[in-house]
Scaffold this motif. Structure first.
Motif, PDB file in Angstrom:
ATOM      1  N   TYR A 139       0.831  -1.204   0.000  1.00 17.75           N
ATOM      2  CA  TYR A 139       0.000   0.000   0.000  1.00 17.75           C
ATOM      3  C   TYR A 139       0.866   1.256   0.000  1.00 17.75           C
ATOM      4  N   GLU A 140       1.910   1.284   0.828  1.00 16.73           N
ATOM      5  CA  GLU A 140       2.779   2.461   0.862  1.00 16.73           C
ATOM      6  C   GLU A 140       3.502   2.660  -0.462  1.00 16.73           C
ATOM      7  N   LYS A 141       3.903   1.581  -1.103  1.00 24.89           N
ATOM      8  CA  LYS A 141       4.547   1.687  -2.418  1.00 24.89           C
ATOM      9  C   LYS A 141       3.556   2.217  -3.447  1.00 24.89           C
ATOM     10  N   ALA A 142       2.328   1.715  -3.415  1.00 18.34           N
ATOM     11  CA  ALA A 142       1.308   2.189  -4.349  1.00 18.34           C
ATOM     12  C   ALA A 142       0.987   3.660  -4.105  1.00 18.34           C
ATOM     13  N   ARG A 143       0.937   4.075  -2.817  1.00 24.67           N
ATOM     14  CA  ARG A 143       0.696   5.498  -2.512  1.00 24.67           C
ATOM     15  C   ARG A 143       1.832   6.375  -3.016  1.00 24.67           C
ATOM     16  N   ALA A 144       3.072   5.919  -2.801  1.00 23.60           N
ATOM     17  CA  ALA A 144       4.225   6.691  -3.276  1.00 23.60           C
ATOM     18  C   ALA A 144       4.228   6.795  -4.802  1.00 23.60           C
ATOM     19  N   ASP A 145       3.917   5.701  -5.477  1.00 27.91           N
ATOM     20  CA  ASP A 145       3.852   5.731  -6.936  1.00 27.91           C
ATOM     21  C   ASP A 145       2.756   6.662  -7.416  1.00 27.91           C
ATOM     22  N   HIS A 146       1.613   6.623  -6.724  1.00 27.48           N
ATOM     23  CA  HIS A 146       0.502   7.498  -7.087  1.00 27.48           C
ATOM     24  C   HIS A 146       0.891   8.966  -6.882  1.00 27.48           C
ATOM     25  N   GLU A 147       1.520   9.270  -5.758  1.00 27.49           N
ATOM     26  CA  GLU A 147       1.950  10.642  -5.495  1.00 27.49           C
ATOM     27  C   GLU A 147       2.949  11.110  -6.551  1.00 27.49           C
ATOM     28  N   LYS A 148       3.832  10.222  -6.918  1.00 26.64           N
ATOM     29  CA  LYS A 148       4.851  10.556  -7.920  1.00 26.64           C
ATOM     30  C   LYS A 148       4.197  10.835  -9.281  1.00 26.64           C
ATOM     31  N   ARG A 149       3.212  10.012  -9.644  1.00 24.07           N
ATOM     32  CA  ARG A 149       2.532  10.187 -10.931  1.00 24.07           C
ATOM     33  C   ARG A 149       1.632  11.406 -10.935  1.00 24.07           C
ATOM     34  N   SER A 150       1.021  11.706  -9.818  1.00 27.91           N
ATOM     35  CA  SER A 150       0.025  12.767  -9.794  1.00 27.91           C
ATOM     36  C   SER A 150       0.591  14.123  -9.392  1.00 27.91           C
ATOM     37  N   SER A 151       1.870  14.186  -9.063  1.00 30.48           N
ATOM     38  CA  SER A 151       2.438  15.494  -8.690  1.00 30.48           C
ATOM     39  C   SER A 151       2.465  16.385  -9.928  1.00 30.48           C
ATOM     40  N   ARG A 152       2.161  17.646  -9.734  1.00 31.66           N
ATOM     41  CA  ARG A 152       2.053  18.609 -10.834  1.00 31.66           C
ATOM     42  C   ARG A 152       3.426  19.165 -11.186  1.00 31.66           C
ATOM     43  N   ARG A 153       3.589  19.387 -12.478  1.00 31.84           N
ATOM     44  CA  ARG A 153       4.816  20.053 -12.927  1.00 31.84           C
ATOM     45  C   ARG A 153       4.641  21.546 -12.743  1.00 31.84           C
ATOM     46  N   THR A 154       5.731  22.217 -12.587  1.00 32.87           N
ATOM     47  CA  THR A 154       5.672  23.673 -12.521  1.00 32.87           C
ATOM     48  C   THR A 154       6.367  24.234 -13.741  1.00 32.87           C
ATOM     49  N   GLY A 155       5.771  25.221 -14.329  1.00 34.60           N
ATOM     50  CA  GLY A 155       6.381  25.874 -15.482  1.00 34.60           C
ATOM     51  C   GLY A 155       6.046  25.183 -16.791  1.00 34.60           C
ATOM     52  N   ASN A 156       6.459  25.812 -17.853  1.00 38.55           N
ATOM     53  CA  ASN A 156       6.227  25.312 -19.193  1.00 38.55           C
ATOM     54  C   ASN A 156       7.429  24.484 -19.615  1.00 38.55           C
ATOM     55  N   PRO A 157       7.271  23.223 -19.978  1.00 32.97           N
ATOM     56  CA  PRO A 157       8.418  22.394 -20.315  1.00 32.97           C
ATOM     57  C   PRO A 157       9.157  22.879 -21.572  1.00 32.97           C
ATOM     58  N   SER A 158       8.467  23.590 -22.452  1.00 30.03           N
ATOM     59  CA  SER A 158       9.132  24.041 -23.681  1.00 30.03           C
ATOM     60  C   SER A 158      10.110  25.184 -23.395  1.00 30.03           C
ATOM     61  N   ARG A 159       9.993  25.819 -22.247  1.00 26.30           N
ATOM     62  CA  ARG A 159      10.883  26.919 -21.888  1.00 26.30           C
ATOM     63  C   ARG A 159      12.089  26.471 -21.077  1.00 26.30           C
ATOM     64  N   GLN A 160      12.226  25.185 -20.882  1.00 25.50           N
ATOM     65  CA  GLN A 160      13.360  24.696 -20.103  1.00 25.50           C
ATOM     66  C   GLN A 160      14.650  24.955 -20.842  1.00 25.50           C
TER      67      GLN A 160
END
Length: 163
Positions: A139-160
């Motif tokens: 369960y903790e591994k699944a929660r960590a994976d979910h958090e990792k997948r659902s975390s939002r990016r900041t900024g526009n990736p094309s401007r990197q």
């Protein structure tokens, strides 16, 4: 309760898997978790004691039948060996998922060695709900994976900046 679309609020992400006799109380140790653990522990010990009593009656039946000491010794050794193997298999299944094919092939052995399985259940329930550690890790591994997948990016990736 619900958002403006009328859909109920449900927690996003993985949900804990239910354990026999415990449901999902193992997650937060709430809703009578300690009482359930005590009841499961006592129940499995009583079931093992009653099972040993039944096996004693079977042994006495073999003595009354006077089938010979060799057969009696073989029956006792069979139950002892099957109980030891069942204990080991059941104990191991609390820390890792058993292979379904192997589980199916061992069904007869586990049925004969039921006392070993009951004793493994009793001993594990003294420290935790049987299978709790395995389910908690998953369960903790699944929660960590979910958090990792659902975390939002900041900024526009094309401007990197490219390096």
């Amino acid at each position: 309760m619900s958002d403006e679309n009328g859909t109920p609020d449900t927690p996003k992400g993985p949900r804990p898997e239910s354990l026999r006799f415990f449901g999902t109380t193992w997650l937060n140790h709430d809703d009578g978790y300690a009482a359930r653990r005590a009841a499961v522990s006592a129940g499995s010990l009583v079931a093992a004691a009653v099972s040993c009593l039944v096996l004693r009656f079977a042994y006495q039946g073999l003595e009354i039948a006077d089938i010979g000491s060799a057969v009696t010794v073989l029956v006792v050794l069979m139950f002892a060996a099957c109980s030891a193997l069942a204990f080991n298999h059941t104990w191991g299944s609390f820390t890792r998922r058993p292979d379904p094919e192997r589980q199916a092939s061992l069904r007869g052995l586990l049925a004969i060695g039921f006392v070993g399985s009951l004793l493994a259940y009793f001993l594990r329930s003294l420290t935790e709900a049987p299978g709790e550690k395995l389910h908690r890790d998953e369960y903790e591994k699944a929660r960590a994976d979910h958090e990792k997948r659902s975390s939002r990016r900041t900024g526009n990736p094309s401007r990197q900046r490219r390096s």
